[in-house]
Design an enzyme around this catalytic site. Structure first.
Site, mmCIF file in Angstrom:
data_model
loop_
_atom_site.group_PDB
_atom_site.id
_atom_site.type_symbol
_atom_site.label_atom_id
_atom_site.label_comp_id
_atom_site.label_asym_id
_atom_site.label_seq_id
_atom_site.Cartn_x
_atom_site.Cartn_y
_atom_site.Cartn_z
ATOM 1 N N GLY A 144 15.080 46.767 52.290
ATOM 2 C CA GLY A 144 14.032 48.157 51.586
ATOM 3 C C GLY A 144 12.772 48.560 52.453
ATOM 4 N N PHE A 145 12.707 47.901 53.102
ATOM 5 C CA PHE A 145 10.754 48.561 53.757
ATOM 6 C C PHE A 145 10.228 47.335 55.154
ATOM 7 C CE2 PHE A 145 11.914 49.426 49.422
ATOM 8 C CZ PHE A 145 10.887 50.595 49.300
ATOM 9 N N GLY A 190 9.919 44.924 63.437
ATOM 10 C CA GLY A 190 9.804 46.369 63.037
ATOM 11 C C GLY A 190 8.171 46.729 63.043
ATOM 12 N N SER A 191 7.871 46.448 62.177
ATOM 13 C CA SER A 191 5.985 46.638 61.937
ATOM 14 C C SER A 191 5.012 45.791 63.309
ATOM 15 C CB SER A 191 5.732 46.397 61.347
ATOM 16 O OG SER A 191 5.830 45.229 60.555
ATOM 17 N N SER A 250 12.838 47.332 65.297
ATOM 18 C CA SER A 250 13.662 47.605 64.157
ATOM 19 C C SER A 250 12.528 49.156 64.311
ATOM 20 C CB SER A 250 12.982 47.012 63.009
ATOM 21 O OG SER A 250 13.131 48.457 61.878
ATOM 22 N N MET A 298 18.726 37.799 56.646
ATOM 23 C CA MET A 298 17.087 38.437 55.877
ATOM 24 C C MET A 298 16.017 37.159 55.909
ATOM 25 S SD MET A 298 18.171 41.404 56.494
ATOM 26 C CE MET A 298 16.496 42.021 55.330
ATOM 27 N N GLY A 326 7.394 45.753 57.257
ATOM 28 C CA GLY A 326 5.943 45.097 56.867
ATOM 29 C C GLY A 326 5.653 44.608 55.800
ATOM 30 N N HIS A 371 22.074 48.435 61.175
ATOM 31 C CA HIS A 371 22.687 47.631 59.980
ATOM 32 C C HIS A 371 22.659 48.299 58.774
ATOM 33 C CE1 HIS A 371 19.300 44.704 57.398
ATOM 34 N NE2 HIS A 371 20.558 44.469 56.738
ATOM 35 N N HIS A 428 17.472 47.749 67.132
ATOM 36 C CA HIS A 428 18.338 47.487 65.505
ATOM 37 C C HIS A 428 17.719 49.389 64.906
ATOM 38 C CE1 HIS A 428 19.145 44.700 62.033
ATOM 39 N NE2 HIS A 428 17.734 46.133 61.722
ATOM 40 N N ASP A 446 15.889 39.082 60.833
ATOM 41 C CA ASP A 446 15.444 40.394 59.819
ATOM 42 C C ASP A 446 13.679 40.142 59.527
ATOM 43 O OD1 ASP A 446 14.853 42.595 59.751
ATOM 44 O OD2 ASP A 446 16.716 43.103 59.943
ATOM 45 N N GLY A 447 12.742 40.168 59.405
ATOM 46 C CA GLY A 447 12.008 40.493 58.602
ATOM 47 C C GLY A 447 10.681 39.914 58.589
ATOM 48 N N GLY A 448 9.691 40.411 58.382
ATOM 49 C CA GLY A 448 8.505 39.544 58.373
ATOM 50 C C GLY A 448 7.530 38.592 60.134
ATOM 51 N N ASP A 454 17.476 50.739 61.581
ATOM 52 C CA ASP A 454 18.268 49.882 59.902
ATOM 53 C C ASP A 454 17.891 51.565 58.769
ATOM 54 O OD1 ASP A 454 16.855 47.298 59.112
ATOM 55 O OD2 ASP A 454 15.410 47.723 60.061
ATOM 56 N N MET A 467 23.042 49.292 54.726
ATOM 57 C CA MET A 467 22.092 48.708 53.981
ATOM 58 C C MET A 467 22.188 49.781 52.684
ATOM 59 S SD MET A 467 18.659 47.748 54.970
ATOM 60 C CE MET A 467 18.960 48.396 56.633
ATOM 61 N N MET A 521 19.599 52.956 55.467
ATOM 62 C CA MET A 521 18.904 52.692 53.742
ATOM 63 C C MET A 521 19.207 54.115 53.157
ATOM 64 S SD MET A 521 15.755 51.215 53.866
ATOM 65 C CE MET A 521 15.274 49.444 55.548
#
Ligand code: DX5
Ligand code: ZN
Length: 225
Positions: free
Chosen positions: A141-142, A196-197, A7, A136, A144, A65, A32, A174-176, A34, A67, A36
């Site tokens: 929204g964020f 991402g992070s 991401s 998700m 990390g 993606h 990816h 997607d996420g973590g 994002d 949002m 927003m």
């Protein structure tokens, strides 16, 4: 068979083109992207102009993606800007089947995105029109945030539906996503991993393409599955 989709939300935006080239040259598969809008989600990121700007930088698929709410008006802009896959949240569309149709008419692959508390019944009548299902594992929204383990149960359920459909549908998470949980996530049925992070914070000046070590670590975990 596994695809890694960094991401760019966590990339250094002052060097975005280089960050994308580096991560793909390091062995990532998909970009990816994002989007927003500070309305559907409480954050504001990038739009079609940035997609258009990065399109010449890579041959990799750009996975947009969305949002945003409303969603339909902006879809043709992303298609023109070179997106390959466009995904949206069912809560952000008044007419889910119409939005899927609009994405396909524009020549893109279509994805439907499920927030942690969004039920899977939205797949009931449209799975045969989708190219991607995105689960998700954080609230959108964020970058990390921490992986929500219930997403594993959702992945297992969607994996069954996709296999039963006999269609070639990507199952994306997607996420973590981190090195220490990607194998477990793959075992639950995901085949495409947004990170991402975990990727962009692990760049190393000593790596030939900055992200070689972190992508190798992800691949090594996936090889154990
Ligand atoms: C969150 C975005 C994600 C995010 C993932 O709303 O959809 O793509 O960038 O970031 P990490 O991998 O840091 O959780
Ligand atoms: Zn995303």
């Amino acid at each position: 068979m596994y695809r890694i989709a960094p991401s760019i939300l966590s990339a250094n935006f002052a060097k975005l083109g280089q960050e994308i080239t580096d991560v793909i040259d390091s062995g990532a598969d998909i970009v990816h992207f994002d989007v927003m809008d500070n309305h559907y989600v409480p954050n504001l990121t990038i739009g079609p102009l940035v997609c258009e700007a990065i399109r010449p930088v890579t041959d990799a698929m750009i996975d947009v993606h969305l949002m945003v709410e409303p969603v339909d008006r902006i879809i043709p802009d992303f298609a023109k800007a070179g997106a390959n896959i466009i995904s949206f949240h069912p809560e952000a569309s008044n007419h889910i089947d119409r939005t899927i149709g609009l994405i396909k008419e524009q020549g893109c692959k279509a994805g439907l995105v499920f927030n942690p508390a969004t039920p899977l019944h939205y797949l009931d009548h449209v799975l045969d029109k989708l190219d991607l299902v995105l689960i998700m594992s954080v609230n959108p929204g964020f970058g990390g945030q921490k992986f929500i383990p219930e997403a594993l149960n959702k992945l297992r359920a969607v994996r069954k539906l996709i296999d039963a459909s006999g269609r070639d549908i990507l199952l994306e998470i997607d996420g973590g996503v981190k090195v220490d949980n990607i194998a477990e996530i793959a075992r639950a049925g995901a085949d495409t991993f947004v990170a991402g992070s975990a990727i962009y914070q692990a760049g190393k000046d000593a790596d030939p393409h900055r992200y070689d070590s972190i992508l190798a670590a992800f691949r090594a975990e996936l090889a154990k599955v």
